[in-house]
Design a protein around this motif. Structure first.
Motif, PDB file in Angstrom:
ATOM      1  N   MET A   1       1.155 -54.576  59.078  1.00 38.68           N
ATOM      2  CA  MET A   1       0.803 -53.635  60.132  1.00 38.68           C
ATOM      3  C   MET A   1       1.016 -54.263  61.511  1.00 38.68           C
ATOM      4  SD  MET A   1      -0.091 -50.638  61.041  1.00 38.68           S
ATOM      5  CE  MET A   1      -0.623 -49.894  59.500  1.00 38.68           C
ATOM      6  N   GLY A   2       0.673 -55.547  61.617  1.00 44.02           N
ATOM      7  CA  GLY A   2       0.885 -56.232  62.878  1.00 44.02           C
ATOM      8  C   GLY A   2       2.342 -56.234  63.294  1.00 44.02           C
ATOM      9  N   ALA A   3       3.257 -56.461  62.323  1.00 42.49           N
ATOM     10  CA  ALA A   3       4.687 -56.457  62.616  1.00 42.49           C
ATOM     11  C   ALA A   3       5.135 -55.085  63.089  1.00 42.49           C
ATOM     12  CB  ALA A   3       5.476 -56.886  61.377  1.00 42.49           C
ATOM     13  N   LEU A   4       4.595 -54.020  62.484  1.00 35.59           N
ATOM     14  CA  LEU A   4       4.954 -52.665  62.891  1.00 35.59           C
ATOM     15  C   LEU A   4       4.463 -52.391  64.301  1.00 35.59           C
ATOM     16  CD1 LEU A   4       6.085 -49.866  62.224  1.00 35.59           C
ATOM     17  CD2 LEU A   4       3.873 -49.287  61.208  1.00 35.59           C
ATOM     18  N   GLU A   5       3.251 -52.827  64.620  1.00 31.18           N
ATOM     19  CA  GLU A   5       2.722 -52.621  65.972  1.00 31.18           C
ATOM     20  C   GLU A   5       3.556 -53.371  67.006  1.00 31.18           C
ATOM     21  OE1 GLU A   5      -2.040 -51.781  65.377  1.00 31.18           O
ATOM     22  OE2 GLU A   5      -1.332 -53.851  65.169  1.00 31.18           O
ATOM     23  N   ARG A   6       3.975 -54.582  66.644  1.00 29.89           N
ATOM     24  CA  ARG A   6       4.809 -55.352  67.594  1.00 29.89           C
ATOM     25  C   ARG A   6       6.157 -54.674  67.792  1.00 29.89           C
ATOM     26  NH1 ARG A   6       2.297 -59.551  64.741  1.00 29.89           N
ATOM     27  NH2 ARG A   6       4.083 -59.788  63.336  1.00 29.89           N
ATOM     28  N   ARG A   7       6.713 -54.151  66.727  1.00 34.34           N
ATOM     29  CA  ARG A   7       8.015 -53.482  66.846  1.00 34.34           C
ATOM     30  C   ARG A   7       7.912 -52.227  67.692  1.00 34.34           C
ATOM     31  NH1 ARG A   7      10.808 -49.541  64.153  1.00 34.34           N
ATOM     32  NH2 ARG A   7       9.248 -49.302  62.507  1.00 34.34           N
ATOM     33  N   LEU A   8       6.814 -51.479  67.527  1.00 38.23           N
ATOM     34  CA  LEU A   8       6.642 -50.235  68.270  1.00 38.23           C
ATOM     35  C   LEU A   8       6.108 -50.469  69.682  1.00 38.23           C
ATOM     36  CD1 LEU A   8       5.020 -48.007  65.481  1.00 38.23           C
ATOM     37  CD2 LEU A   8       7.388 -47.937  66.279  1.00 38.23           C
ATOM     38  N   GLY A   9       5.494 -51.630  69.891  1.00 39.03           N
ATOM     39  CA  GLY A   9       4.893 -51.904  71.191  1.00 39.03           C
ATOM     40  C   GLY A   9       3.667 -51.057  71.436  1.00 39.03           C
ATOM     41  N   ALA A  10       2.942 -50.734  70.380  1.00 38.18           N
ATOM     42  CA  ALA A  10       1.739 -49.894  70.503  1.00 38.18           C
ATOM     43  C   ALA A  10       0.724 -50.321  69.467  1.00 38.18           C
ATOM     44  CB  ALA A  10       2.096 -48.419  70.317  1.00 38.18           C
ATOM     45  N   GLN A  11      -0.566 -50.198  69.817  1.00 42.14           N
ATOM     46  CA  GLN A  11      -1.632 -50.505  68.873  1.00 42.14           C
ATOM     47  C   GLN A  11      -1.929 -49.259  68.040  1.00 42.14           C
ATOM     48  OE1 GLN A  11      -5.270 -51.889  70.655  1.00 42.14           O
ATOM     49  NE2 GLN A  11      -6.292 -52.235  68.688  1.00 42.14           N
ATOM     50  N   LEU A  12      -1.828 -49.388  66.710  1.00 44.99           N
ATOM     51  CA  LEU A  12      -2.027 -48.267  65.809  1.00 44.99           C
ATOM     52  C   LEU A  12      -3.436 -48.225  65.236  1.00 44.99           C
ATOM     53  CD1 LEU A  12       1.356 -48.434  63.855  1.00 44.99           C
ATOM     54  CD2 LEU A  12       0.816 -47.111  65.918  1.00 44.99           C
ATOM     55  N   LEU A  13      -4.074 -49.390  65.112  1.00 49.05           N
ATOM     56  CA  LEU A  13      -5.399 -49.471  64.524  1.00 49.05           C
ATOM     57  C   LEU A  13      -6.375 -50.115  65.492  1.00 49.05           C
ATOM     58  CD1 LEU A  13      -4.522 -50.732  60.914  1.00 49.05           C
ATOM     59  CD2 LEU A  13      -4.977 -48.374  61.636  1.00 49.05           C
ATOM     60  N   GLN A  14      -7.582 -49.566  65.527  1.00 44.84           N
ATOM     61  CA  GLN A  14      -8.682 -50.154  66.289  1.00 44.84           C
ATOM     62  C   GLN A  14      -9.556 -50.905  65.298  1.00 44.84           C
ATOM     63  OE1 GLN A  14      -9.164 -49.789  69.773  1.00 44.84           O
ATOM     64  NE2 GLN A  14     -10.576 -51.484  69.399  1.00 44.84           N
ATOM     65  N   ARG A  15      -9.598 -52.227  65.379  1.00 44.98           N
ATOM     66  CA  ARG A  15     -10.262 -53.054  64.387  1.00 44.98           C
ATOM     67  C   ARG A  15     -11.576 -53.599  64.931  1.00 44.98           C
ATOM     68  NH1 ARG A  15      -4.905 -53.990  64.787  1.00 44.98           N
ATOM     69  NH2 ARG A  15      -3.601 -53.869  62.908  1.00 44.98           N
ATOM     70  N   SER A  16     -12.580 -53.618  64.034  1.00 39.74           N
ATOM     71  CA  SER A  16     -13.838 -54.297  64.337  1.00 39.74           C
ATOM     72  C   SER A  16     -14.221 -55.087  63.102  1.00 39.74           C
ATOM     73  CB  SER A  16     -14.934 -53.292  64.710  1.00 39.74           C
ATOM     74  OG  SER A  16     -15.338 -52.551  63.567  1.00 39.74           O
ATOM     75  N   THR A  17     -15.356 -55.753  63.134  1.00 36.31           N
ATOM     76  CA  THR A  17     -15.763 -56.569  61.983  1.00 36.31           C
ATOM     77  C   THR A  17     -16.131 -55.702  60.786  1.00 36.31           C
ATOM     78  OG1 THR A  17     -18.030 -56.610  62.849  1.00 36.31           O
ATOM     79  CG2 THR A  17     -16.585 -58.466  63.417  1.00 36.31           C
ATOM     80  N   ARG A  18     -16.465 -54.429  61.020  1.00 34.07           N
ATOM     81  CA  ARG A  18     -16.934 -53.585  59.916  1.00 34.07           C
ATOM     82  C   ARG A  18     -16.012 -52.426  59.563  1.00 34.07           C
ATOM     83  NH1 ARG A  18     -23.491 -52.782  60.676  1.00 34.07           N
ATOM     84  NH2 ARG A  18     -24.058 -55.009  60.507  1.00 34.07           N
ATOM     85  N   VAL A  19     -15.214 -51.980  60.519  1.00 32.01           N
ATOM     86  CA  VAL A  19     -14.443 -50.766  60.281  1.00 32.01           C
ATOM     87  C   VAL A  19     -13.091 -50.847  60.972  1.00 32.01           C
ATOM     88  CG1 VAL A  19     -15.353 -49.535  62.299  1.00 32.01           C
ATOM     89  CG2 VAL A  19     -14.593 -48.230  60.298  1.00 32.01           C
ATOM     90  N   VAL A  20     -12.137 -50.098  60.410  1.00 31.39           N
ATOM     91  CA  VAL A  20     -10.808 -49.987  61.007  1.00 31.39           C
ATOM     92  C   VAL A  20     -10.513 -48.502  61.195  1.00 31.39           C
ATOM     93  CG1 VAL A  20      -8.344 -50.413  60.713  1.00 31.39           C
ATOM     94  CG2 VAL A  20     -10.003 -52.114  59.912  1.00 31.39           C
ATOM     95  N   ASN A  21     -10.199 -48.097  62.416  1.00 31.62           N
ATOM     96  CA  ASN A  21      -9.901 -46.699  62.720  1.00 31.62           C
ATOM     97  C   ASN A  21      -8.524 -46.583  63.358  1.00 31.62           C
ATOM     98  OD1 ASN A  21     -12.396 -45.499  61.907  1.00 31.62           O
ATOM     99  ND2 ASN A  21     -13.347 -46.395  63.729  1.00 31.62           N
ATOM    100  N   LEU A  22      -7.928 -45.402  63.195  1.00 20.66           N
ATOM    101  CA  LEU A  22      -6.659 -45.125  63.861  1.00 20.66           C
ATOM    102  C   LEU A  22      -6.887 -44.928  65.353  1.00 20.66           C
ATOM    103  CD1 LEU A  22      -5.035 -42.582  61.383  1.00 20.66           C
ATOM    104  CD2 LEU A  22      -4.158 -44.863  61.917  1.00 20.66           C
ATOM    105  N   THR A  23      -6.007 -45.474  66.170  1.00 20.40           N
ATOM    106  CA  THR A  23      -6.004 -45.170  67.597  1.00 20.40           C
ATOM    107  C   THR A  23      -5.309 -43.814  67.779  1.00 20.40           C
ATOM    108  OG1 THR A  23      -3.874 -46.247  67.941  1.00 20.40           O
ATOM    109  CG2 THR A  23      -5.858 -47.618  68.147  1.00 20.40           C
ATOM    110  N   ASP A  24      -5.315 -43.299  69.006  1.00 23.23           N
ATOM    111  CA  ASP A  24      -4.602 -42.047  69.275  1.00 23.23           C
ATOM    112  C   ASP A  24      -3.120 -42.200  68.943  1.00 23.23           C
ATOM    113  OD1 ASP A  24      -6.911 -40.820  70.078  1.00 23.23           O
ATOM    114  OD2 ASP A  24      -6.571 -41.139  72.226  1.00 23.23           O
ATOM    115  N   ALA A  25      -2.554 -43.339  69.312  1.00 19.68           N
ATOM    116  CA  ALA A  25      -1.142 -43.595  69.014  1.00 19.68           C
ATOM    117  C   ALA A  25      -0.923 -43.690  67.504  1.00 19.68           C
ATOM    118  CB  ALA A  25      -0.678 -44.880  69.695  1.00 19.68           C
TER     119      ALA A  25
END
Length: 270
Positions: A1-25
């Motif tokens: 997922m990190g590689a995809l975000e770097r390729r797109l130049g956008a953050q796709l997931l909002q990560r915390s210690t307990r949960v992972v959510n989709l960003t608007d992008a």
């Protein structure tokens, strides 16, 4: 997922210690990509299905009594035809959100479904009103639907308006009693125990031949029927294995229930 975000130049997931959510992008990207992923899965499924070798998981939901009587007996034949298939059979009389629960096929009697669902009728089952001879010996037989107001009627799923037909046309009778339940099994057991009168679809009694101490009443006033249906919760991509399992149950249930929902099984009520 990190590689995809770097390729797109956008953050796709909002990560915390307990949960992972989709960003608007991420949500926008997912909505645009999902149809393409579905098409790829569809193509893969079509190719694998063309070999006749079904595999993978199919989740099926059915009401508890109907499922025990008519769906479960068909499972061995289905799995023998497709050994690589896996089934998850959910038997419950409760109303389910099919999409939220991940159900592929629901088998329901006169279902209420969402507009996105695909509904296929495979049989029709009549309604029947029954009680034990033990009960009638103590309380007498109802001669008209209106007589039910003087009887102990057993309420399934909160349905206390029983519908009848007769010389005066269609009408409903408000019934009441000292036992209500959300399962057909409970109401049927109470009928056999002589507690009161129950209203059922005949498919829930078929295959459990009525014992000599239980009989139907008011048959001249009961003309309504219920449809036995197979349901896909969505009109979108349907895997080949789900389509073929649907075809299997459509054919087998139609033959098993017949035109009026009466089974040819000779099992007795226990």
């Amino acid at each position: 997922m990190g590689a995809l975000e770097r390729r797109l130049g956008a953050q796709l997931l909002q990560r915390s210690t307990r949960v992972v959510n989709l960003t608007d992008a991420g949500r926008t990207y997912f909505q645009r990509m999902k149809p393409l992923l579905d098409e790829v899965a569809h193509a893969d499924s079509e190719l694998m299905g063309s070999t006749g070798e079904l595999s993978g998981l199919v989740r099926i939901a059915a009401s508890a009594t109907f499922g025990r009587l008519h769906v479960l007996p068909l499972v061995p034949k289905l799995l023998a035809l497709h050994p690589k298939l896996k089934l998850d059979l959910q038997l419950t009389d409760g109303v389910q959100d099919l999409l939220a629960e991940g159900i592929d096929i629901a088998i329901r009697i006169s279902p209420t479904v969402s507009p996105d669902a695909v509904v296929r009728r495979v049989a029709t089952t009549a309604m029947v009103c029954v009680a034990s001879r033990q009960y009638f010996a103590l309380h007498g037989f109802p001669k008209t639907p209106e007589d039910l107001v003087h009887h102990n009627c057993l309420i399934f799923n909160g349905i206390n308006q029983w519908v009848f037909n007769g010389p005066r046309g269609r009408r409903s009778v408000t019934v009441s009693g000292n036992l209500a339940s959300n399962t057909v099994e409970t109401i049927l057991s109470a009928v056999h125990a002589g507690v009161g009168i129950g209203m059922f679809n005949s498919a829930s009694l078929a295959g459990e031949r009525l014992e000599s101490d239980v009989c139907r009443v008011l048959e001249a006033f009961i003309g309504q029927t219920r449809d036995v249906c197979l349901i896909w919760p969505s009109r979108k991509f349907i895997p080949v294995r789900v389509r073929q399992v649907t075809e299997f149950f459509a054919s087998e249930l139609s033959g098993r229930l017949g035109p009026n929902g009466e089974s040819d099984s000779h099992d007795a009520v226990r």
